[in-house]
Design a protein around this motif. Sequence first.
Motif, mmCIF file in Angstrom:
data_model
loop_
_atom_site.group_PDB
_atom_site.id
_atom_site.type_symbol
_atom_site.label_atom_id
_atom_site.label_comp_id
_atom_site.label_asym_id
_atom_site.label_seq_id
_atom_site.Cartn_x
_atom_site.Cartn_y
_atom_site.Cartn_z
ATOM 1 N N HIS A 28 -29.339 19.211 3.077
ATOM 2 C CA HIS A 28 -28.815 18.159 2.206
ATOM 3 C C HIS A 28 -29.241 16.771 2.664
ATOM 4 O O HIS A 28 -28.661 15.769 2.238
ATOM 5 C CB HIS A 28 -27.293 18.245 2.123
ATOM 6 N N ASN A 29 -30.222 16.733 3.566
ATOM 7 C CA ASN A 29 -30.778 15.464 4.048
ATOM 8 C C ASN A 29 -29.755 14.643 4.839
ATOM 9 O O ASN A 29 -29.667 13.428 4.692
ATOM 10 C CB ASN A 29 -31.327 14.657 2.873
ATOM 11 N N GLU A 30 -28.961 15.322 5.647
ATOM 12 C CA GLU A 30 -27.986 14.677 6.505
ATOM 13 C C GLU A 30 -28.185 15.163 7.940
ATOM 14 O O GLU A 30 -28.811 16.191 8.168
ATOM 15 C CB GLU A 30 -26.554 15.015 6.065
ATOM 16 N N CYS A 47 -21.033 15.024 9.288
ATOM 17 C CA CYS A 47 -22.370 14.850 8.736
ATOM 18 C C CYS A 47 -22.597 13.366 8.499
ATOM 19 O O CYS A 47 -21.720 12.674 7.970
ATOM 20 C CB CYS A 47 -22.517 15.605 7.413
ATOM 21 N N LEU A 48 -23.761 12.888 8.899
ATOM 22 C CA LEU A 48 -24.115 11.475 8.739
ATOM 23 C C LEU A 48 -25.304 11.353 7.801
ATOM 24 O O LEU A 48 -26.260 12.127 7.921
ATOM 25 C CB LEU A 48 -24.475 10.864 10.097
ATOM 26 N N ASP A 49 -25.244 10.372 6.892
ATOM 27 C CA ASP A 49 -26.432 10.103 6.090
ATOM 28 C C ASP A 49 -27.430 9.342 6.965
ATOM 29 O O ASP A 49 -27.127 8.977 8.113
ATOM 30 C CB ASP A 49 -26.089 9.340 4.814
ATOM 31 N N LYS A 50 -28.618 9.112 6.459
ATOM 32 C CA LYS A 50 -29.687 8.536 7.276
ATOM 33 C C LYS A 50 -29.316 7.155 7.823
ATOM 34 O O LYS A 50 -29.496 6.887 9.008
ATOM 35 C CB LYS A 50 -30.982 8.457 6.475
ATOM 36 N N SER A 51 -28.784 6.275 6.982
ATOM 37 C CA SER A 51 -28.473 4.922 7.458
ATOM 38 C C SER A 51 -27.366 4.937 8.509
ATOM 39 O O SER A 51 -27.409 4.184 9.487
ATOM 40 C CB SER A 51 -28.115 3.994 6.297
ATOM 41 N N THR A 52 -26.374 5.812 8.354
ATOM 42 C CA THR A 52 -25.304 5.917 9.343
ATOM 43 C C THR A 52 -25.833 6.519 10.643
ATOM 44 O O THR A 52 -25.462 6.081 11.741
ATOM 45 C CB THR A 52 -24.145 6.763 8.789
#
Length: 75
Positions: A28-30, A47-52
């Motif tokens: 999921h791209n995390e 789970c972290l998104d890219k910016s986080t």
Amino acid sequence: MANVKLVFSGTERSMTLEDELECYATKHNEILLNIKDVPRNEELFICLDKSTAIKFHRELKKQISFLTEEEVNNG
């Protein structure tokens, strides 16, 4: 995407030597960070998104810079 998981162990000093931290990218791209308390058979994850994840990376590097050089192990 490579099928790779990194697993880190805790420290003797903190009595977390048997605990594990997994880190990997999800489909999921995390970035998933999973902490396993092996003796208690418990798990927590986030789970972290890219910016986080980038902010977390920067903060981790900053906190590492505050550590003293009493012990350095590469593996």
